[in-house]
Design a protein around this motif. Sequence first.
Motif, PDB file in Angstrom:
ATOM      1  N   ASP A 117      47.096  26.461  50.989  1.00 53.95           N
ATOM      2  CA  ASP A 117      46.818  27.662  51.756  1.00 53.95           C
ATOM      3  C   ASP A 117      45.402  28.163  51.446  1.00 53.95           C
ATOM      4  O   ASP A 117      45.072  28.410  50.290  1.00 53.95           O
ATOM      5  CB  ASP A 117      47.848  28.735  51.408  1.00 53.95           C
ATOM      6  CG  ASP A 117      47.750  29.971  52.280  1.00 53.95           C
ATOM      7  OD1 ASP A 117      46.889  30.011  53.176  1.00 53.95           O
ATOM      8  OD2 ASP A 117      48.552  30.890  52.059  1.00 53.95           O
TER       9      ASP A 117
ATOM     10  N   SER B 198      44.252  30.882  53.087  1.00 54.92           N
ATOM     11  CA  SER B 198      44.199  32.256  53.598  1.00 54.92           C
ATOM     12  C   SER B 198      44.342  33.316  52.518  1.00 54.92           C
ATOM     13  O   SER B 198      44.112  34.485  52.773  1.00 54.92           O
ATOM     14  CB  SER B 198      45.287  32.461  54.653  1.00 54.92           C
ATOM     15  OG  SER B 198      46.577  32.355  54.068  1.00 54.92           O
ATOM     16  N   ARG B 199      44.762  32.940  51.327  1.00 50.51           N
ATOM     17  CA  ARG B 199      44.979  33.935  50.266  1.00 50.51           C
ATOM     18  C   ARG B 199      43.715  34.267  49.560  1.00 50.51           C
ATOM     19  O   ARG B 199      42.835  33.581  49.344  1.00 50.51           O
ATOM     20  CB  ARG B 199      45.984  33.417  49.240  1.00 50.51           C
ATOM     21  CG  ARG B 199      47.327  33.226  49.837  1.00 50.51           C
ATOM     22  CD  ARG B 199      48.311  32.890  48.781  1.00 50.51           C
ATOM     23  NE  ARG B 199      48.544  31.446  48.867  1.00 50.51           N
ATOM     24  CZ  ARG B 199      49.033  30.726  47.881  1.00 50.51           C
ATOM     25  NH1 ARG B 199      49.291  31.251  46.752  1.00 50.51           N
ATOM     26  NH2 ARG B 199      49.266  29.465  48.036  1.00 50.51           N
TER      27      ARG B 199
END
Length: 150
Positions: A147, A149-150
């Motif tokens: 991920d 997006s964090r």
Amino acid sequence: MGSRRARTGAAAAAVAALALTAAGCGDGDITAARLEAAVGPEFRNLYVRQQTVLHSEHNGVTPDAWARCKKGGPDTADRGAGDDWVCVVRWPSGGGITRPISYEVEVKPNGCFVAQGPAGLVGQQRVVGADGERHTNPLYAFDGCFDVSR
């Protein structure tokens, strides 16, 4: 006519701005730590699968897996997409000895990666299993995603 050109120019500018934004999207969130957190566990899982296929002395052993990843050379920041990442993972080589093995890694801006290992250490792309059949060697090359997006 001028109004049409203005609209066309404004639309082209908006598309260009969106393309520039999308091109950089996530790239800054690709870090060595995030890649390491994805490559280490993926290697561990595939190592177990490989040993099961081979019915080797390591069958049933789940190694502690870690990865240390670096991008480019010493003057390159360890972040961003590219095909110049190298991740070193721990390789359980028998007799309780653990040694490092380097995978060449390509990371896409979306956080997906492909890792290619040296056949001399991980085996060829196809291996003969304990059942006598040819199987794809899961450690030869593997992929995954993390991920961004964090």
